[in-house]
Structure formats: C-alpha cells, structure tokens
Design an enzyme around this catalytic site. Structure first.
Site, PDB file in Angstrom:
ATOM      1  N   HIS A  60      -7.910  -3.471  14.815  1.00 44.45           N
ATOM      2  CA  HIS A  60      -7.899  -2.165  14.559  1.00 44.45           C
ATOM      3  C   HIS A  60      -9.606  -1.557  14.325  1.00 44.45           C
ATOM      4  O   HIS A  60      -9.731  -0.645  14.574  1.00 44.45           O
ATOM      5  CB  HIS A  60      -7.423  -2.218  13.229  1.00 44.45           C
ATOM      6  CG  HIS A  60      -7.199  -0.773  12.220  1.00 44.45           C
ATOM      7  ND1 HIS A  60      -6.772   0.062  12.787  1.00 44.45           N
ATOM      8  CD2 HIS A  60      -8.019  -0.544  11.135  1.00 44.45           C
ATOM      9  CE1 HIS A  60      -6.758   1.180  12.056  1.00 44.45           C
ATOM     10  NE2 HIS A  60      -7.573   0.626  10.994  1.00 44.45           N
ATOM     11  N   ARG A  80       0.749  -1.338  -0.073  1.00 50.93           N
ATOM     12  CA  ARG A  80       0.096  -0.142   0.095  1.00 50.93           C
ATOM     13  C   ARG A  80       0.937   1.228   0.243  1.00 50.93           C
ATOM     14  O   ARG A  80       1.856   1.232   0.490  1.00 50.93           O
ATOM     15  CB  ARG A  80      -0.993   0.086   1.076  1.00 50.93           C
ATOM     16  CG  ARG A  80      -0.132   0.063   2.422  1.00 50.93           C
ATOM     17  CD  ARG A  80      -0.624   1.599   3.107  1.00 50.93           C
ATOM     18  NE  ARG A  80       0.162   1.713   4.232  1.00 50.93           N
ATOM     19  CZ  ARG A  80       1.116   2.475   4.421  1.00 50.93           C
ATOM     20  NH1 ARG A  80       1.793   2.893   3.416  1.00 50.93           N
ATOM     21  NH2 ARG A  80       1.762   2.661   5.565  1.00 50.93           N
ATOM     22  N   ASP A 124       7.183   5.438   6.301  1.00 50.04           N
ATOM     23  CA  ASP A 124       6.151   4.525   6.069  1.00 50.04           C
ATOM     24  C   ASP A 124       4.861   4.788   4.915  1.00 50.04           C
ATOM     25  O   ASP A 124       3.746   4.607   4.667  1.00 50.04           O
ATOM     26  CB  ASP A 124       5.104   4.347   7.401  1.00 50.04           C
ATOM     27  CG  ASP A 124       4.277   5.398   7.467  1.00 50.04           C
ATOM     28  OD1 ASP A 124       4.713   6.745   7.538  1.00 50.04           O
ATOM     29  OD2 ASP A 124       3.555   5.391   8.543  1.00 50.04           O
ATOM     30  N   GLU A 164       8.686   0.407   4.601  1.00 54.69           N
ATOM     31  CA  GLU A 164       8.157  -0.293   5.976  1.00 54.69           C
ATOM     32  C   GLU A 164       7.614  -1.599   5.461  1.00 54.69           C
ATOM     33  O   GLU A 164       6.813  -1.685   4.691  1.00 54.69           O
ATOM     34  CB  GLU A 164       7.094   0.517   6.728  1.00 54.69           C
ATOM     35  CG  GLU A 164       6.757  -0.112   7.970  1.00 54.69           C
ATOM     36  CD  GLU A 164       5.828   0.482   8.896  1.00 54.69           C
ATOM     37  OE1 GLU A 164       5.997   0.722   9.998  1.00 54.69           O
ATOM     38  OE2 GLU A 164       4.678   0.794   8.231  1.00 54.69           O
ATOM     39  N   LYS A 183       0.323  13.443   8.682  1.00 51.89           N
ATOM     40  CA  LYS A 183       1.474  13.164   9.505  1.00 51.89           C
ATOM     41  C   LYS A 183       2.502  13.957   9.408  1.00 51.89           C
ATOM     42  O   LYS A 183       3.098  14.380  10.643  1.00 51.89           O
ATOM     43  CB  LYS A 183       2.182  11.697   8.831  1.00 51.89           C
ATOM     44  CG  LYS A 183       3.036  11.221   9.864  1.00 51.89           C
ATOM     45  CD  LYS A 183       3.199   9.607   9.499  1.00 51.89           C
ATOM     46  CE  LYS A 183       4.036   9.092  10.565  1.00 51.89           C
ATOM     47  NZ  LYS A 183       4.152   7.634  10.182  1.00 51.89           N
ATOM     48  N   ALA A 207      -4.920  -8.373  14.551  1.00 56.76           N
ATOM     49  CA  ALA A 207      -4.567  -6.925  14.357  1.00 56.76           C
ATOM     50  C   ALA A 207      -5.898  -6.328  13.537  1.00 56.76           C
ATOM     51  O   ALA A 207      -6.196  -5.207  13.804  1.00 56.76           O
ATOM     52  CB  ALA A 207      -3.314  -6.646  13.633  1.00 56.76           C
ATOM     53  N   LYS A 257       0.655   5.299   1.088  1.00 53.90           N
ATOM     54  CA  LYS A 257       0.100   6.380   2.053  1.00 53.90           C
ATOM     55  C   LYS A 257      -0.472   7.145   1.087  1.00 53.90           C
ATOM     56  O   LYS A 257       0.016   7.757   0.118  1.00 53.90           O
ATOM     57  CB  LYS A 257       1.024   6.904   3.077  1.00 53.90           C
ATOM     58  CG  LYS A 257       0.352   7.516   3.926  1.00 53.90           C
ATOM     59  CD  LYS A 257       1.481   8.061   5.088  1.00 53.90           C
ATOM     60  CE  LYS A 257       1.791   7.192   6.321  1.00 53.90           C
ATOM     61  NZ  LYS A 257       0.619   6.756   7.215  1.00 53.90           N
TER      62      LYS A 257
END
Length: 192
Positions: free
Chosen positions: A149, A37, A66, A133, A47, A145, A39
């Site tokens: 989430h 993926r 990331d 990452e 961020k 996870a 961002k």
C-alpha cells in the site's frame, strides 16, 4: 456513524470472546490483533460520487459495505478460516458476501479473506442491522499488504511493471512461509 461504531463494537466483542475461548480449549490464541476503523465522511462522499449515487442515508446504508471495517490478524492461515467460520455460525451474524483472496489472490499478490456481514445493534428504539467488512489476514499477509500500500502511493515509477512482479514474488514467498510455519506448529503440537 454512531450506529456503525456500535456494529464495530459488537463484532470486536464477538471476536475477543472467540479468541478467549479458543485459548482455553487449544492453549493458544488464533487472533494476534484486532483493528477497527470507521470510514471518514469525506471518503464516504467520494465513494458515493464514484458509484454515481445520490448523497443520502439510504444510499450509504444500502450500497456501502465498508463504512465499518475490522481487520483481524491471525497467526496462521488455518486460523483465519477457523475464526471466520466460528463467527459466521453465530445466529445473529448474517453473511452477505465473501471474497477469498487467499485461495484466489489478486493479480498484485494481495491475499486476505474479506467478509461482509450484517450484525444487529441494539438501540433504545430497537434492533437495527448494520454492515461490517471484516478482513482476515496472517501477520505475514498484513506485513505485505501494508508495504505494498505504501509503495503504490508512488504512482509515477519508470520501473512500475518490474516492481509489480517483485511484489507478486514477495507475496508468493510470504505465503509459502505462512504455510511452513503452520506445518511447524502442527509438528510441535503433535509432538506433545
């Protein structure tokens, strides 16, 4: 973003090659799935603002690790470390940071191995290093996870502390199951 997409392709190709080679030499695949993926630009801006950094290309490249993300889902905990080690031993991969949440889980119970690596991408004007990452998890860790989430989005719960305790308990049980399955795989392999 194109450069980070290229870095994802480099890492994904390396992981697929390692998985194929492992399948030939060990008669099984350590990697179940690879997800990549990028961002989103809005998330990048958020961020940078959170880190109180000026919005510019230098800060994106220097301070955000990331933007390009890879999640590697492995069958067993030992596969995580095997694949990560094989990847890090490639001479064009530079390890920048490691966070081992498997050996030292987060308070929530979250477990995963996070690597920040630098990989070269080859463009018409030359070679450029880009950060990626990589998160390594077992199938069970990823299951936990993903559900955790989803549950965390419901922030205003009266029994939030109790739910957090139960999530940690589930994470511990999943970890125990991961290692039991790994032991069973070992017994089956050594029985042949």
């Amino acid at each position: 973003m194109m450069e980070f997409r290229c870095a994802l392709m480099e890492i994904e190709t390396k992981l697929n090659v390692l998985n194929s080679e492992f399948a030939l030499t060990h008669n099984r695949n350590p990697i179940q799935t690879i997800k990549t993926r990028l961002k989103q630009p809005v998330s990048i801006l958020e961020k940078l603002h959170r880190k109180e950094l000026e919005v510019n290309i230098f800060n994106v490249e220097e301070y955000l690790a990331d933007i390009a993300g890879v999640r590697v889902i492995c069958s067993f905990p030992e596969d995580i470390y095997t694949v990560a080690d094989l990847l890090l031993h490639q001479d064009d991969i530079r390890m920048l940071e490691i966070k081992d949440y498997i050996k030292k889980p987060k308070e929530s119970g979250y477990r995963s191995l996070h690597l920040i690596v630098e990989v070269p991408i080859f463009l018409s004007e030359g070679k450029k290093p880009r950060k990626v990452e990589i998160q390594f998890r077992t199938i069970a860790m990823d299951f936990w996870a993903s559900l955790e989430h989803q549950l965390r989005y419901k922030k205003h719960l009266e029994n939030a502390e109790e739910i957090s305790r139960e999530l940690r308990d589930c994470a511990d049980k999943i970890t125990s199951l991961d290692y039991r399955m790994q032991e069973l795989r070992g017994k089956i392999e050594y029985a042949d």
